[in-house]
Each structure stands twice: as C-alpha cells, then as structure tokens.
Design a protein around this motif. Structure first.
Motif, short mmCIF file in Angstrom:
data_model
loop_
_atom_site.label_atom_id
_atom_site.label_comp_id
_atom_site.label_asym_id
_atom_site.label_seq_id
_atom_site.Cartn_x
_atom_site.Cartn_y
_atom_site.Cartn_z
N LEU A 92 1.10 -1.72 0.30
CA LEU A 92 -0.12 0.37 -0.07
C LEU A 92 1.15 1.20 -0.29
N MET A 93 0.81 1.79 -0.96
CA MET A 93 1.70 3.17 -1.23
C MET A 93 0.99 4.19 -0.34
N LEU A 94 2.09 4.91 0.16
CA LEU A 94 1.56 6.33 0.50
C LEU A 94 2.23 7.41 0.24
N PRO A 95 2.13 8.93 0.68
CA PRO A 95 3.21 10.05 0.13
C PRO A 95 3.90 9.75 1.00
N CYS A 96 4.33 9.75 2.11
CA CYS A 96 5.54 9.84 3.04
C CYS A 96 5.05 8.35 4.28
N THR A 97 6.21 8.12 4.77
CA THR A 97 6.03 7.80 6.46
C THR A 97 5.44 8.40 7.30
N GLY A 98 6.15 9.15 7.62
CA GLY A 98 5.18 10.35 8.37
C GLY A 98 3.60 10.06 8.44
N ARG A 99 3.24 9.93 7.11
CA ARG A 99 1.48 10.07 6.72
C ARG A 99 1.38 8.38 6.73
N ILE A 100 2.13 7.78 7.76
CA ILE A 100 1.33 6.17 7.71
C ILE A 100 1.50 5.67 9.49
N ASP A 101 0.46 6.31 9.62
CA ASP A 101 -0.44 6.16 11.06
C ASP A 101 -0.85 4.82 11.95
N THR A 102 -0.38 5.10 13.68
CA THR A 102 -0.07 3.55 13.89
C THR A 102 -1.58 3.29 13.84
N SER A 103 -3.34 3.83 13.80
CA SER A 103 -4.02 2.54 13.35
C SER A 103 -3.83 1.76 12.09
N PHE A 104 -3.07 2.60 10.73
CA PHE A 104 -2.79 2.01 10.02
C PHE A 104 -2.22 -0.10 10.02
N VAL A 105 -1.20 0.26 11.33
CA VAL A 105 -0.63 -1.33 11.22
C VAL A 105 -1.85 -1.53 11.93
N LEU A 106 -2.30 -1.45 12.94
CA LEU A 106 -3.24 -2.00 14.10
C LEU A 106 -4.83 -2.41 13.42
N ARG A 107 -4.67 -1.91 12.05
CA ARG A 107 -5.63 -2.29 11.58
C ARG A 107 -6.04 -3.44 10.49
N ALA A 108 -4.58 -3.31 9.90
CA ALA A 108 -3.84 -4.37 9.32
C ALA A 108 -4.26 -6.06 9.54
N PHE A 109 -3.23 -5.85 10.95
CA PHE A 109 -3.24 -6.68 12.06
C PHE A 109 -5.03 -7.69 12.14
N LEU A 110 -5.52 -6.45 12.67
CA LEU A 110 -7.01 -7.00 13.00
C LEU A 110 -7.82 -7.50 11.92
N GLN A 111 -7.13 -7.04 10.65
CA GLN A 111 -7.69 -8.20 9.12
C GLN A 111 -7.19 -8.78 8.63
N GLY A 112 -6.70 -9.35 9.44
CA GLY A 112 -5.98 -11.11 9.44
C GLY A 112 -4.53 -10.87 9.04
N ALA A 113 -4.04 -9.96 8.44
CA ALA A 113 -2.00 -10.10 8.71
C ALA A 113 -1.44 -10.56 9.03
N ASP A 114 -0.26 -11.61 9.13
CA ASP A 114 0.36 -12.32 10.06
C ASP A 114 1.30 -11.81 10.03
#
Length: 480
Positions: free
Chosen positions: A54-76
C-alpha cells in the motif's frame, strides 16, 4: 483498506502448517520504497508474492492505526518502509516517523504483542535488491512463526445480536470468547483510590478561600475551577464557580481527578481568564496544554495546594511549576518519569517481568471488561481532540462496540495519543468503572519517552511537543 480476512481459507489441522502462507501488508513511501519495489520488478528480481503493498505519500503519513487495523484484518506480518533519514521528499517526515515507531513498538511490547511480526526498514528508490532481501527474509520469518492466532482471536471476537434468554424475559448479551474461561487472569494492581477519598468534608484552607473570593471580586479571574462537597455522596467533586460568595463552598482537593480537564469545556473557555485550584497534577497538565499552544498561560492563575494540603499561594504557571514540579523532577533518576506513583511504576515493572504471551493474556482479560463508556477520555485533561477517532465513521477505523477489535483498537490508540503527554495523574484509571489499570500504559509510554528521548511530560510549558519534534541522532536500532 483491503480486508485480508476475505481471503482466509480453512484447512485441516494436520495440513495447516504445511499449507500456511503468510499474509503480509507493506505500508511504503511513494518516493523511495515504492520506487525501489518497482525497480525490483522492472529488473526481473524474484521475491515471495505474499506482500500486499500500500503506497502512501510519506512514512510520516503512515499512522499507527493503519498497522493495528491491518493485523485485525488478518495480516500475519506488517512492514513499514520509506526513505532513509535525510532523504525524505518532505524533509523530515521519516525523522518524525522514526520517533513515532519507537514509542509505538514499546507500547506494543507492553501489551505482549509479538514484535517479530512488525518490521520497519529504510529502502531508497535505488535499492531494489534490498527490498527483495527484506521481503524474502521477512516472509520466511513469518512463515516460521505461523499464523498470528492471538490477534485473530481478538479480531473474531464480536458481540452477537442481543437475544432473549431461554425460558425468561428481557435480553442478555452473550459473547463467544473462544476459550476465555481458560485464559489466565493474573491480578496486577496499580495504585487506586476512591474519588474524594475522605477529603470531601474538609474545608479548603482559609487562605485559599480568601484568595479565591478576592480574585473573583476584583475581576482578576471570571471563574475558578475547584472542588466542592458532593452532598449526596459526601465526597469532593470538581466544579467551577463564578460568584465570590461561592468560594466559601470550596473544599480540599479530592484524591482523584484532574481539574485541568474542565478547561476543555466551551462554557469555561468562554469565561477566561480562569483560576484553578492546582496540585502538581494540574500544573503538569497545564504545562502540556501550554506547550501545545492549546492554552494561553497568561489567562490561567493557579491557587497552588501542596501535597499535604497547605495553600502555597496564587501563582502564574511558571512560578507554580518551579514550586511544585521542578524540585521534584531534580530528585528523579534517569529511568523514572514524572508524575507517576511508586505503586504504578512497581506494577509496571512486575508486568514487564512477565513473558510477552502472559502480558497479552493479562491485557486481553482487562480489555474484555471494557464497556466503551469513554469515562477515561472524559476524565483525561489531555484527551482534547474536537472529534475523537473513536467517534469517526468516515472512515471508521475500529468498531464502536465493546468487542475484541473495538476494545483493543480503542485502548492502544488512546494510549498512544498520550505518548509524551501523559502526566501520570491517574484520572483515567480512577474513572474506569471496570477497574482497568490504564495508568500502566501511560507509565510505559512515559518511560519510553524518557529512555529514548530524555523527555518528561509536564515539567515545563516551553519546548516542542515530543511527537512534533525530532533529533537527527534519535536511535533506530530496530530499523533495517
């Protein structure tokens, strides 16, 4: 965000290990890592196809919510990657991201999250080979770890529809906890008091009452935030007064709560300048608000009360900080954040001495008790977003119900929003009707901020807020 659970395939238990293929989500910077991955593709380099990028404009735009949501949606596993420090397209986005991920990893460690499943790397547009190497090694590591069953149990724990109980009237809510009865439920206690704690019947010192009356009568302040007796419960309760004669009703501060939270109310802000009966906890919270430009120190006057109940005088924020905060901070060691009690820090040490899986089970049992009443948010002097992430429905990152993913998302992100800001007053914990030791997460993040960045929240109204700042020399030992 892509729902990874849609592609889940059931397999027989005896073939599950052999058939398992990791599902990995990569949040990458548009300018460097994504270009590096593109280079790997155009160069015909081969790497495992397990990653969804998933491409975002900058690592500064990658929110911690994105990571937690990915795990809750089934990411290993989840990978976060962007430009090398100093090469950011937006100058400093990755510097701020580095600080953010340092704090967030420590918070995940506190709750017993498997940190092997979260990888962070710098990959430039010219490093296609490095991208291939990272993806190959990370995929193999996750394959060896297997599916993230603990997170999947939380993700699948939804509250079913309300149904009438068999043979009776009314309604009940039944929750499928998938083995919750078998979970260990260790009892870990931090300091906890009854709000008001017996001080509710004690009159405020006469000097404080006189000073409050004079300040209102002379127009120095238009309102005073203080404590009065709750005539129903016989305890101290926070309120505000605007009439000089009402100052006689002030009582000694209660044992819990933080009066600075009343400054969030628009009716109080409309009456500034304000006076506030302040202990160290209020002074530290006001310093954080002033540092974030959410409060004009010139419009707040403090009626300072010592820990033993003595009235120390009417002061501005700078003088109050010097009198009740600065001296205490000078006596703290390099591993002790300001504002937290000995009991809370001892409970944190006890928790961190456990294995990660035990910590996960402890917090799973605690979060299970949450009813999403948001009393922690209402009582915190620093939860001050105009619209809380928990109230947003476009997008709705986490369920609003008090189920597994909803509770985990709420508590982790709420705690992280206070990283570098929490002053240890314990108001959230005192307000929680379920008795969840919320102050432990605040203490853990405060200790992380101190260890990594030398930051103590609330000890000064000057400087830049922790997560808005960075240093080029900030550590990054965990980043590839």
């Amino acid at each position: 965000m892509l729902n990874l659970t849609d592609s889940t395939t059931a397999v027989a238990p005896d073939t599950a290990a052999a058939a398992f293929e990791p599902r990995i989500v990569a949040f990458v910077c548009k300018w460097c890592t994504y270009a590096g991955a593109d280079l790997a593709g155009t160069s015909r380099m081969v790497y495992p196809p397990n990653v969804r990028t998933l491409m975002l404009p900058c690592t500064g735009r990658i929110d911690t919510s994105f990571v937690l949501r990915a795990f809750l949606q089934g990411a290993d596993g989840v990978l976060v990657s962007g430009c090398h420090p100093g090469d950011c397209h937006y100058t400093a986005g990755n510097f701020r991201a580095r600080r953010r991920w340092t704090l967030f990893r420590d918070l995940l460690d506190v709750i017993g999250f498997d940190l092997n499943r979260l990888e962070i790397a710098w990959v430039s547009a010219a490093e296609g080979a490095k991208w291939v190497k990272i993806i190959t090694e990370f995929t193999e590591k996750i394959r060896n770890l297997g599916p993230y069953h603990d997170m999947r149990r939380v993700a699948s724990d939804h509250v079913p529809p309300i149904a009438p109980p068999a043979g009776g009237h009314g309604t009940v809510v039944s929750r499928d906890r998938q083995g919750a009865e078998a979970r260990a439920r260790p009892q870990l206690h931090a300091d906890r008091h009854v709000a008001g704690g017996g001080n509710g019947r004690v009159r405020a010192p006469a000097q404080l009452t006189e000073a409050a009356t004079e300040a209102l009568r002379g127009g120095k302040v238009n309102v005073i935030l203080g404590w009065v007796r709750n005539r129903t419960l016989g305890q101290a309760r926070p309120t505000w007064i605007a009439q000089p004669e009402a100052a006689a009703d002030l009582v000694a501060p209660g044992d819990a709560g933080n009066l600075a939270r009343l400054l969030k109310r628009p009716e109080v802000r409309a009456l500034l300048p304000a006076g506030i009966v302040a202990r160290a906890a209020e002074v530290m919270a006001l310093n954080v608000l002033a540092q974030e430009a959410q409060l004009d120190p010139a419009k707040v006057f403090l009626f300072v009360v010592a820990p033993d109940g003595r009235y120390l005088g009417l002061m501005d924020l700078a003088e109050a900080t010097e009198r009740v905060v600065a001296d205490n901070v000078k006596g703290l060691d390099d591993d002790r954040p300001a504002g937290f009690s000995d009991e809370t820090l001892a409970a944190l040490d006890e928790l961190m001495a456990r294995l990660p899986r035990d910590r996960w089970q402890f917090w799973a049992a605690q979060f299970e008790k949450c009813i999403k009443c948001y009393a922690c948010r209402g009582s915190c002097p620093l939860c001050d977003c105009e619209t809380c992430f928990a109230d947003r429905n476009q997008p709705q990152w986490f369920p609003t119900g008090s189920d597994g993913p909803g509770n985990l998302g709420w508590h982790v992100i709420r705690a992280f929003h206070l990283a570098g800001r929490c002053v240890g007053c314990g108001a959230c914990q005192e307000a929680c009707p379920a008795g969840i030791p919320l102050n432990l997460m605040g203490a853990a993040l405060s200790r992380s901020a101190l260890r990594h960045f030398g930051h103590r929240a609330g000890v000064s109204s000057r400087g830049v807020p922790l997560q808005s700042d960075y240093r080029t020399e900030d550590g990054e030992a965990f980043i590839l």
